[in-house]
Design a protein around this motif. Structure first.
Motif, PDB file in Angstrom:
ATOM      1  N   VAL A 151       0.876  -1.177   0.000  1.00 30.23           N
ATOM      2  CA  VAL A 151       0.000   0.000   0.000  1.00 30.23           C
ATOM      3  C   VAL A 151       0.909   1.222   0.000  1.00 30.23           C
ATOM      4  O   VAL A 151       1.705   1.414   0.920  1.00 30.23           O
ATOM      5  N   ASP A 152       0.810   2.028  -1.041  1.00 28.22           N
ATOM      6  CA  ASP A 152       1.671   3.213  -1.152  1.00 28.22           C
ATOM      7  C   ASP A 152       1.168   4.347  -0.269  1.00 28.22           C
ATOM      8  O   ASP A 152      -0.045   4.516  -0.093  1.00 28.22           O
ATOM      9  N   PRO A 153       2.100   5.148   0.282  1.00 28.46           N
ATOM     10  CA  PRO A 153       1.688   6.338   1.041  1.00 28.46           C
ATOM     11  C   PRO A 153       0.856   7.249   0.148  1.00 28.46           C
ATOM     12  O   PRO A 153       1.111   7.357  -1.057  1.00 28.46           O
ATOM     13  N   GLN A 154      -0.143   7.902   0.732  1.00 28.58           N
ATOM     14  CA  GLN A 154      -1.064   8.734  -0.041  1.00 28.58           C
ATOM     15  C   GLN A 154      -0.671  10.207   0.020  1.00 28.58           C
ATOM     16  O   GLN A 154      -0.541  10.770   1.102  1.00 28.58           O
ATOM     17  N   PRO A 155      -0.483  10.828  -1.139  1.00 27.86           N
ATOM     18  CA  PRO A 155      -0.176  12.262  -1.146  1.00 27.86           C
ATOM     19  C   PRO A 155      -1.432  13.073  -0.811  1.00 27.86           C
ATOM     20  O   PRO A 155      -2.553  12.627  -1.060  1.00 27.86           O
ATOM     21  N   ALA A 156      -1.225  14.242  -0.235  1.00 33.60           N
ATOM     22  CA  ALA A 156      -2.344  15.128   0.105  1.00 33.60           C
ATOM     23  C   ALA A 156      -1.809  16.546   0.231  1.00 33.60           C
ATOM     24  O   ALA A 156      -0.594  16.777   0.167  1.00 33.60           O
ATOM     25  N   ASP A 157      -2.709  17.493   0.435  1.00 32.45           N
ATOM     26  CA  ASP A 157      -2.322  18.898   0.563  1.00 32.45           C
ATOM     27  C   ASP A 157      -1.559  19.181   1.848  1.00 32.45           C
ATOM     28  O   ASP A 157      -0.790  20.132   1.920  1.00 32.45           O
ATOM     29  N   SER A 158      -1.787  18.365   2.883  1.00 27.85           N
ATOM     30  CA  SER A 158      -1.076  18.570   4.147  1.00 27.85           C
ATOM     31  C   SER A 158      -0.532  17.233   4.635  1.00 27.85           C
ATOM     32  O   SER A 158      -1.036  16.164   4.273  1.00 27.85           O
ATOM     33  N   ALA A 159       0.480  17.305   5.500  1.00 30.82           N
ATOM     34  CA  ALA A 159       1.058  16.088   6.068  1.00 30.82           C
ATOM     35  C   ALA A 159       0.020  15.349   6.900  1.00 30.82           C
ATOM     36  O   ALA A 159      -0.072  14.117   6.868  1.00 30.82           O
ATOM     37  N   ARG A 160      -0.779  16.092   7.640  1.00 28.42           N
ATOM     38  CA  ARG A 160      -1.817  15.480   8.485  1.00 28.42           C
ATOM     39  C   ARG A 160      -2.809  14.690   7.636  1.00 28.42           C
ATOM     40  O   ARG A 160      -3.193  13.574   7.977  1.00 28.42           O
ATOM     41  N   GLU A 161      -3.243  15.278   6.539  1.00 27.85           N
ATOM     42  CA  GLU A 161      -4.203  14.602   5.662  1.00 27.85           C
ATOM     43  C   GLU A 161      -3.557  13.384   5.000  1.00 27.85           C
ATOM     44  O   GLU A 161      -4.184  12.342   4.845  1.00 27.85           O
ATOM     45  N   SER A 162      -2.290  13.500   4.617  1.00 26.13           N
ATOM     46  CA  SER A 162      -1.569  12.371   4.030  1.00 26.13           C
ATOM     47  C   SER A 162      -1.492  11.208   5.016  1.00 26.13           C
ATOM     48  O   SER A 162      -1.711  10.049   4.649  1.00 26.13           O
ATOM     49  N   LEU A 163      -1.200  11.520   6.283  1.00 27.51           N
ATOM     50  CA  LEU A 163      -1.144  10.486   7.317  1.00 27.51           C
ATOM     51  C   LEU A 163      -2.501   9.830   7.514  1.00 27.51           C
ATOM     52  O   LEU A 163      -2.614   8.601   7.620  1.00 27.51           O
ATOM     53  N   ARG A 164      -3.566  10.630   7.559  1.00 25.21           N
ATOM     54  CA  ARG A 164      -4.906  10.095   7.754  1.00 25.21           C
ATOM     55  C   ARG A 164      -5.315   9.187   6.597  1.00 25.21           C
ATOM     56  O   ARG A 164      -5.812   8.078   6.800  1.00 25.21           O
ATOM     57  N   LEU A 165      -5.081   9.667   5.364  1.00 19.88           N
ATOM     58  CA  LEU A 165      -5.433   8.871   4.186  1.00 19.88           C
ATOM     59  C   LEU A 165      -4.660   7.557   4.143  1.00 19.88           C
ATOM     60  O   LEU A 165      -5.216   6.499   3.857  1.00 19.88           O
ATOM     61  N   THR A 166      -3.363   7.635   4.439  1.00 23.16           N
ATOM     62  CA  THR A 166      -2.527   6.438   4.415  1.00 23.16           C
ATOM     63  C   THR A 166      -2.962   5.460   5.497  1.00 23.16           C
ATOM     64  O   THR A 166      -3.103   4.257   5.240  1.00 23.16           O
ATOM     65  N   ALA A 167      -3.205   5.948   6.714  1.00 23.13           N
ATOM     66  CA  ALA A 167      -3.638   5.071   7.808  1.00 23.13           C
ATOM     67  C   ALA A 167      -4.976   4.401   7.480  1.00 23.13           C
ATOM     68  O   ALA A 167      -5.144   3.200   7.730  1.00 23.13           O
ATOM     69  N   ASP A 168      -5.916   5.148   6.921  1.00 23.51           N
ATOM     70  CA  ASP A 168      -7.222   4.587   6.560  1.00 23.51           C
ATOM     71  C   ASP A 168      -7.076   3.504   5.492  1.00 23.51           C
ATOM     72  O   ASP A 168      -7.700   2.439   5.570  1.00 23.51           O
ATOM     73  N   LEU A 169      -6.239   3.772   4.495  1.00 25.15           N
ATOM     74  CA  LEU A 169      -6.031   2.814   3.415  1.00 25.15           C
ATOM     75  C   LEU A 169      -5.342   1.552   3.932  1.00 25.15           C
ATOM     76  O   LEU A 169      -5.722   0.430   3.579  1.00 25.15           O
ATOM     77  N   VAL A 170      -4.355   1.722   4.804  1.00 26.84           N
ATOM     78  CA  VAL A 170      -3.636   0.579   5.381  1.00 26.84           C
ATOM     79  C   VAL A 170      -4.582  -0.254   6.249  1.00 26.84           C
ATOM     80  O   VAL A 170      -4.575  -1.486   6.181  1.00 26.84           O
ATOM     81  N   ALA A 171      -5.404   0.394   7.075  1.00 27.23           N
ATOM     82  CA  ALA A 171      -6.350  -0.333   7.933  1.00 27.23           C
ATOM     83  C   ALA A 171      -7.299  -1.181   7.099  1.00 27.23           C
ATOM     84  O   ALA A 171      -7.537  -2.359   7.406  1.00 27.23           O
ATOM     85  N   ALA A 172      -7.825  -0.608   6.032  1.00 28.39           N
ATOM     86  CA  ALA A 172      -8.751  -1.343   5.167  1.00 28.39           C
ATOM     87  C   ALA A 172      -8.039  -2.497   4.461  1.00 28.39           C
ATOM     88  O   ALA A 172      -8.563  -3.613   4.366  1.00 28.39           O
TER      89      ALA A 172
END
Length: 139
Positions: A92-113
């Motif tokens: 699962v690749d890290p997810q880019p986003a406009d902010s580091a916080r959003e990138s972390l949230r998106l990546t964590a959600d994708l990894v959990a799923a």
């Protein structure tokens, strides 16, 4: 081991070690680290997401099945000859986003799923019953 073409084959520990020591960095996450019963632990997922985002490394979900039966405590050492299954999932690749916080949230959600899906599919594929209770006490 599940191969990139979707097929599976048994591999030796040496082959896994060779794969791990390869040139591409990655983070492995197994369900024992990430789950409390059926719900991923937010702290573990946040830490894994942070490592992935900061290092630009994909996260590899790992199903480690057969280590605990219903009623056995976390940290229980499986008995001799107990059937164990270790299966690596798709990265699962890290997810880019406009902010580091959003990138972390998106990546964590994708990894959990991805981890939940991988563990469920691996258990079904190998006929391993997941524990029906929470993690219980630790040994």
């Amino acid at each position: 081991m599940r191969l990139s073409d979707g097929s599976t084959r048994q591999v030796s520990v040496a082959e896994v070690a060779e794969h791990i020591a390869g040139p591409a960095p990655w983070v492995a996450l197994d369900q024992a680290v990430a789950q409390m019963g059926e719900t991923p632990t937010a702290g573990a997922l946040a830490g894994v997401a942070w490592l992935a985002v900061q290092g630009g490394a994909p996260v590899v979900p790992v199903a480690v099945l057969g280590t605990r039966r219903t009623g056995e405590p976390m940290g229980h050492v499986p008995g001799f000859r107990r059937r164990l299954v270790i299966e690596f999932g798709a990265p699962v690749d890290p997810q880019p986003a406009d902010s580091a916080r959003e990138s972390l949230r998106l990546t964590a959600d994708l990894v959990a799923a991805a981890l939940a899906r991988h563990v469920a599919e691996s258990a079904a594929r190998h006929g391993v019953t997941l524990p029906g209770d929470g993690p219980g006490p630790t040994v």
